[in-house]
Design an enzyme around this catalytic site. Structure first.
Site, PDB file in Angstrom:
ATOM      1  N   ASP A  24       0.878  -1.178   0.000  1.00 31.83           N
ATOM      2  CA  ASP A  24       0.000   0.000   0.000  1.00 31.83           C
ATOM      3  C   ASP A  24       0.911   1.222   0.000  1.00 31.83           C
ATOM      4  OD1 ASP A  24      -2.466   1.478   0.292  1.00 31.83           O
ATOM      5  OD2 ASP A  24      -1.859   1.876   2.354  1.00 31.83           O
ATOM      6  N   SER A  25       0.303   2.390  -0.175  1.00 37.80           N
ATOM      7  CA  SER A  25       1.085   3.622  -0.107  1.00 37.80           C
ATOM      8  C   SER A  25       1.541   3.912   1.329  1.00 37.80           C
ATOM      9  CB  SER A  25       0.244   4.788  -0.620  1.00 37.80           C
ATOM     10  OG  SER A  25      -0.901   4.938   0.205  1.00 37.80           O
ATOM     11  N   CYS A  87      -4.441  -2.106  -1.566  1.00 34.05           N
ATOM     12  CA  CYS A  87      -4.616  -0.704  -1.926  1.00 34.05           C
ATOM     13  C   CYS A  87      -5.714  -0.621  -2.989  1.00 34.05           C
ATOM     14  CB  CYS A  87      -3.291  -0.194  -2.498  1.00 34.05           C
ATOM     15  SG  CYS A  87      -3.416   1.399  -3.312  1.00 34.05           S
ATOM     16  N   GLU A 166      -2.680   9.379   7.513  1.00 32.32           N
ATOM     17  CA  GLU A 166      -1.215   9.251   7.558  1.00 32.32           C
ATOM     18  C   GLU A 166      -0.614  10.253   8.548  1.00 32.32           C
ATOM     19  OE1 GLU A 166       1.002   7.086   6.182  1.00 32.32           O
ATOM     20  OE2 GLU A 166      -0.512   5.903   5.138  1.00 32.32           O
ATOM     21  N   CYS A 198     -11.025   2.548  -0.126  1.00 34.72           N
ATOM     22  CA  CYS A 198      -9.594   2.803   0.098  1.00 34.72           C
ATOM     23  C   CYS A 198      -9.239   2.103   1.401  1.00 34.72           C
ATOM     24  CB  CYS A 198      -9.354   4.306   0.211  1.00 34.72           C
ATOM     25  SG  CYS A 198      -7.727   4.735   0.844  1.00 34.72           S
ATOM     26  N   HIS A 200      -7.179   2.685   3.613  1.00 39.59           N
ATOM     27  CA  HIS A 200      -6.963   3.538   4.781  1.00 39.59           C
ATOM     28  C   HIS A 200      -8.265   3.726   5.584  1.00 39.59           C
ATOM     29  CE1 HIS A 200      -3.152   4.727   2.887  1.00 39.59           C
ATOM     30  NE2 HIS A 200      -2.830   5.347   4.017  1.00 39.59           N
TER      31      HIS A 200
HETATM   32  N1  DGL Z   1      -4.784   2.927   0.677  1.00 38.61           N
HETATM   33  C1  DGL Z   1      -4.717   3.163  -0.726  1.00 38.61           C
HETATM   34  C2  DGL Z   1      -6.023   2.913  -1.405  1.00 38.61           C
HETATM   35  O1  DGL Z   1      -6.659   1.975  -0.988  1.00 38.61           O
HETATM   36  C3  DGL Z   1      -3.913   4.370  -1.167  1.00 38.61           C
HETATM   37  C4  DGL Z   1      -4.468   5.689  -0.806  1.00 38.61           C
HETATM   38  C5  DGL Z   1      -3.550   6.835  -1.215  1.00 38.61           C
HETATM   39  O2  DGL Z   1      -2.346   6.720  -1.047  1.00 38.61           O
HETATM   40  O3  DGL Z   1      -4.096   7.826  -1.720  1.00 38.61           O
HETATM   41  O4  DGL Z   1      -6.435   3.539  -2.341  1.00 38.61           O
END
Ligand code: DGL
Length: 274
Positions: A24-25, A87, A166, A198, A200
């Site tokens: 993931d990011s 992600c 984050e 997402c 997150h």
């Molecule tokens: N957690 C990721 C997603 O599901 C990346 C979110 C991001 O870095 O913008 O899209």
């Protein structure tokens, strides 16, 4: 090594001893890791947090594909047996392009998340909260429509959520205010189910549930995605070891990640992209 385009992938059940790759990011994929720990606790995992390039959500598709190619090449060198794209943005934008290019199977979140949302909705009105990249890709909208024509999907891009999460702003007034704004258009459209598109966003589940007063079912695509991964694996005994590698600040990932994951995380730096 990535496969050449003319080579077709075959996926024999891999030796159980190899790890699963997840990426993931940043800390988003830890919500998927929790599901891996719950459903397939014996699996070893290599988790890559690409915090040097977070957020992914506003990046053009070709950048996401390039970044994801670097990560998948890295996993290929490390000998992973399967990759879960933890992600939503990568699953939406890069998965369709990269899914057959490697010797290991790759799991996306989109089809599993769509399936779970369709099983949950009673009024055929599904909301999607996701990054701008995921919303604009139309991944969930197209997949859901292809599974059931009469369903309406109302999608809202949420560019402020990832920077807030984050930054460690989880249960704060700022986050609540932003969440209220993102929920409003979906509530106005009377959705009964919302996909957390997402990875997150499950970290905000408490806040989202409270703001919607239990009226909406929230779908975390990870649950179904990990079920799909499990079907491809030979079952193992014991308890899996988790390795964390980070392209940006190791300390920040360890601190925030440990808090969100609920267990201490020790990470190592990794350099990608030459
Ligand atoms: N957690 C990721 C997603 O599901 C990346 C979110 C991001 O870095 O913008 O899209």
């Amino acid at each position: 090594m990535a496969l050449k385009p003319e080579e077709k992938p075959v996926y024999p059940k891999p030796p159980a001893s190899q790890p699963i790759g997840m990426f993931d990011s940043g800390v988003g994929g830890l919500s998927v890791l929790s599901e891996v720990a719950r459903q397939i606790p014996a699996e070893d995992v290599m988790y890559l947090a690409d915090t040097k390039r977070v957020p992914y959500g506003g990046r053009p598709a070709d950048e996401i594909i390039k970044i994801n190619t670097e990560i998948l090449n890295y996993f290929a060198e490390q000998g992973v047996k399967l990759v879960i794209m933890a992600c939503g943005t990568s699953s939406s934008v890069a998965y369709p392009v990269l899914k057959d290019k490697y010797k290991f199977p790759i799991i996306s979140l989109i089809e599993p998340g769509s399936r779970a949302a369709l099983a949950a909705t009673k009024n055929n009105r599904i909301g999607l909260l996701a990054t701008v990249g995921t919303v604009e890709s139309g991944s969930y909208q197209k997949t859901i429509k292809s599974m059931k024509k009469e369903v309406t999907v109302i999608a809202e891009g949420c560019p402020l959520f990832v920077p807030l999460i984050e930054g460690g702003f989880i249960d704060t007034e700022e986050t609540r205010k932003v969440a209220r704004d993102y929920l409003k258009p979906l509530q106005k459209e009377n959705v009964d189910t919302i996909i957390l598109g997402c990875t997150h966003y499950p970290h905000l589940l408490g806040v989202l549930k409270e703001l919607t007063e239990g009226q909406i079912v929230f779908i975390d695509p990870a649950e179904e995605a990990v079920k799909d991964a499990k079907k491809l694996l030979s079952l193992k005994a014991g308890r899996g070891q988790y390795q964390f590698v980070v392209t940006g600040s190791v300390l920040h990932f360890e601190e925030l990640g440990s808090k969100l994951y609920g267990k201490p995380i020790i990470a190592k730096p990794v350099k990608l992209g030459g």
